[in-house]
Enzyme design. Structure first.
Site, short mmCIF file in Angstrom:
data_model
loop_
_atom_site.label_atom_id
_atom_site.label_comp_id
_atom_site.label_asym_id
_atom_site.label_seq_id
_atom_site.Cartn_x
_atom_site.Cartn_y
_atom_site.Cartn_z
N GLU A 157 11.59 -2.63 45.77
CA GLU A 157 10.13 -2.56 45.69
C GLU A 157 9.60 -2.13 44.31
OE1 GLU A 157 8.81 -0.18 48.96
OE2 GLU A 157 9.86 -1.40 50.44
N GLU A 169 14.83 -6.96 56.25
CA GLU A 169 14.17 -5.91 57.04
C GLU A 169 13.24 -6.54 58.08
OE1 GLU A 169 12.38 -2.84 54.66
OE2 GLU A 169 13.97 -2.92 53.13
N HIS A 176 8.49 -8.00 56.80
CA HIS A 176 7.74 -7.23 57.80
C HIS A 176 6.50 -8.06 58.15
CE1 HIS A 176 10.34 -3.80 57.29
NE2 HIS A 176 10.11 -3.77 55.98
N ASP A 222 11.01 -7.62 60.98
CA ASP A 222 10.39 -7.22 62.24
C ASP A 222 9.04 -7.94 62.32
OD1 ASP A 222 8.94 -5.65 60.40
OD2 ASP A 222 9.85 -3.78 61.06
N ASN A 271 15.41 -6.18 46.19
CA ASN A 271 14.81 -6.22 47.53
C ASN A 271 13.32 -5.85 47.44
OD1 ASN A 271 15.26 -6.40 50.48
ND2 ASN A 271 14.69 -4.23 50.47
#
Length: 679
Positions: free
Chosen positions: A167, A272, A244, A274, A208
């Protein structure tokens, strides 16, 4: 734990090994025993493993004591990542004092259950321990690199891929103004990757980030960084897309975004995942993401950020594949269906590629001095014959080579028309100074048939990359006058360099690539399309670089390995005693740059070919195994070789000539035959 595949292994080879290992590791959880079959698996990890991918989950070690949590993890997933246990605040709460208890618990669990481990994350602006916040300048830089060395070094060989940096970009594609960016400047991300490469050289190294779920300003900024890193040889191997999401996320360019990063030559991973929501709407988003991953060959796998809604950081959004009671959702069925469909479509056809595998180490047997220069050059006294290029057509060998004279001049010669190497020394040598190629500086030839145009090409160096056309490989007298491929080199080629040498062309179905080196131990690549060849060569990229150490010296060859998707790169190096040897790498694409090339046999003690692995039944006549070419039975532009029957025509010299001026070294030609094929 499964053996971690080296990140420089070819994509297809890595997939096959990973699929078999993970499927076997999951047999106790209802997965398939055999990978790459059309039979459907009944677990996420088992289905993913059939196409060589992983399906993982972010794990908190304190939940492993809950039976349903551990049982679901062990049954369904073949990869884990630490949700928090490997971050900076968890692993180094005080400077220089490391705590690996949480991470070690996860690694041990993975090992006991046949799973791979992703490392998350080495450097992040968040979750830094308090002692980091007040550091400035070089003190912060040292703390960062020490932390990477400590954590990645502790887990060396146990991690499949590291999220090295997390990030670091803003939504507009600019760098996030974190303490790291403000104190260390733009170079800190590169420094982090280089430190991780030194600490854990066999792990894939990833960048990432979140909100990169399509082609947008943020993903554009990351793309530009990755492109720059690859061009300069910074060790980056993959990009992680956190994903996400929600049921109204715009995924219209999701797959295209993965594809453009993969086309750069890096792997991509969904790290990651979801999806907030429920029912069919949630299932549709999960299906879209999974379909995108399996459609991109370099998408290694998918990780969901947790197992159950019960412990999700977005628990109120019910974002995971298992609900609070560990019941499978509609989204689970959608993902499983896509993974099984990918496995069915990925079934191998024909002969397995390992039937044409390269050996992991090489052994060679050499002839004695096979070919000496013939004193037939007009008005010149020759001292050597070297840099051979060879093709075999209709059972006859044709060789083009360089000759050097007592005045330090270089020119080209041809000999051929023989069917047995025992006849090579007697074949008449025709010097191309008597043809339209002419005199002046001519050296380091490469000869091949360009099938799309039904034309033979002779490539060589004249200070620039040049070529002549031929009526056939055995018709040197038909050679046309020298023409240049380009008018001048890109400035990056001449930077810090006194010469540029050894041009080599290899083509795939769409493009032709020209490789070459300079005196600063840097190798470059230009490309054009097959349709435009021999014109159209454009921007120059750095292939590999090792300035000043002679570990990457000159004389590059690049071959397609049989009928596989693998390419073999060999480069000449100079050893500790001044003797020359060849290092080697493999990749699954001619687009590969830098660390995308997997070291195969790349040291002086374990070379592709050198004094350490060449035997001389007739007596040692050279310590140099130097510039030459593989003997090819396919003469076309793809540079295809048979790994089951390898021979290499090379230049060697009397060791007593050490210390002579380079142009006067008495190079002769010899032939290596591989004695330990893997097929």
């Amino acid at each position: 734990m499964k053996p971690i595949p080296p990140r420089r292994r070819t994509r297809r080879g890595a997939r096959t090994a990973l699929a078999v290992t993970l499927a076997v590791g999951l047999t106790g959880a209802g997965a398939l025993i055999f990978a790459n079959t059309a039979q459907a698996a009944d677990t996420l990890g088992g289905a993913a493993a059939q196409s060589g991918r992983y399906f993982g989950a972010a794990i908190a070690p304190n939940f492993l004591g809950e039976a349903q949590y551990a049982d679901t993890l062990n049954a369904e997933f073949n990869s884990i990542v630490a949700e928090n246990a490997m971050k900076w605040d968890a692993t180094e709460p005080n400077r220089g004092q490391f705590n690996f208890s949480g991470g070690d618990t996860l690694v041990a669990h993975a090992e006991a259950n046949g799973m791979e481990v992703r490392g998350h994350t080495l450097v992040w602006h968040a979750q830094q321990p308090g002692w980091v916040q007040g550091l400035t300048g070089d003190d912060l830089r040292q703390a960062m690199t020490d932390h990477i060395a400590g954590v990645a070094g502790h887990y060396q060989g146990q991690i499949s891929s590291w999220d090295v940096v997390n990030e670091a970009f803003e939504e507009d594609g600019s760098r996030r103004q974190s303490n790291l960016q403000q104190q260390l400047g733009d170079g800190w991300i590169e420094e982090a990757f280089r430190a991780a490469d030194a600490a854990d050289p066999d792990a894939r190294l990833c960048y990432n980030d979140y909100n990169t779920d399509g082609i947008n300003a943020k993903s554009d900024g990351i793309y530009a960084m990755v492109e720059d890193f690859l061009a300069r040889g910074v060790p980056i191997d993959c990009v992680g897309f956190q994903s996400h999401l929600s049921t109204d996320s715009n995924l219209s360019t999701y797959q295209a975004n993965l594809e453009r990063f993969a086309a750069l030559g890096v792997d991509v991973e969904i790290t990651e995942l979801d999806v907030g929501g429920s029912g069919s709407a949630q299932a549709d988003v999960y299906r879209t993401v999974t379909e995108a991953c399996v459609a991109v060959d370099r998408c290694n796998g998918i990780t969901t950020w947790g197992i159950t809604d019960k412990y999700s950081w977005r628990g109120d959004d019910t974002p995971l594949l298992f609900d609070d009671a560990y019941q499978k959702k509609e989204a689970y069925d959608a993902v499983l269906e896509v993974l099984n469909s990918a496995a069915a479509s990925d079934e191998p056809t024909g002969e397995p590629e390992q039937d044409q595998a390269l050996p992991e180490t090489f052994a060679w047997e050499s002839t004695g001095e096979l070919v000496d220069q013939q004193q037939t050059a007009p008005d010149r006294q020759l001292v050597s014959i070297k840099d051979p290029s060879v093709v075999n057509v209709d059972g006859q060998y044709h060789v083009y080579a360089t000759t050097a004279d007592t005045g330090g001049g270089w020119s080209l010669t041809y000999f051929g028309g023989f069917s047995d190497w025992s006849e090579a020394g007697d074949a008449e040598q025709l010097h191309l100074t008597t043809t339209a190629v002419g005199g002046g500086y001519r050296a380091a030839p490469q000869v091949f048939y360009f099938e799309p145009d039904d034309q033979w090409y002779l490539i060589y160096q004249t200070g620039l990359p040049s070529f002549s056309t031929l009526d056939g490989p055995g018709a040197p007298e038909s050679a046309s006058a020298a023409q240049n491929f380009i008018s001048a080199h890109d400035p990056i080629v001449d930077e810090g360099s006194s010469y540029v040498v050894d041009y080599w062309v290899t083509c795939d179905e769409a493009n032709c690539y020209m490789f070459f080196s300079n005196s600063n131990n840097t190798f470059f690549r230009m490309q054009t399309t097959v349709d435009e060849f021999p014109g159209g060569f454009g921007d120059t990229q750095v292939l590999m670089a090792s300035p000043g150490d002679n570990g990457l010296f000159e004389a590059l060859n690049l071959y397609k390995v049989g009928d596989t998707d693998q390419y073999l790169l060999i480069i000449e190096a100079i050893g500790a005693s001044g003797d020359r040897y060849f290092r080697s790498w493999t990749a699954d694409s001619l687009d590969a740059l830098g660390d995308e090339w997997t070291p195969l046999a790349d040291s002086e003690s374990d070379p592709f070919a050198g004094a350490a692995n060449v035997s001389f039944p007739g007596g040692v006549w050279t310590n140099d195994i130097s510039h030459g070419e593989m003997v090819r039975t396919n003469p076309d532009q793809t540079m295809q070789i048979d790994p089951c029957d390898m021979q290499y025509l090379y230049q060697g010299r009397d060791p007593a000539s050490n210390g002579m001026e380079y142009s006067q070294l008495p190079y002769r030609l010899g032939l290596l035959t591989n004695t330990n094929p893997a097929c």
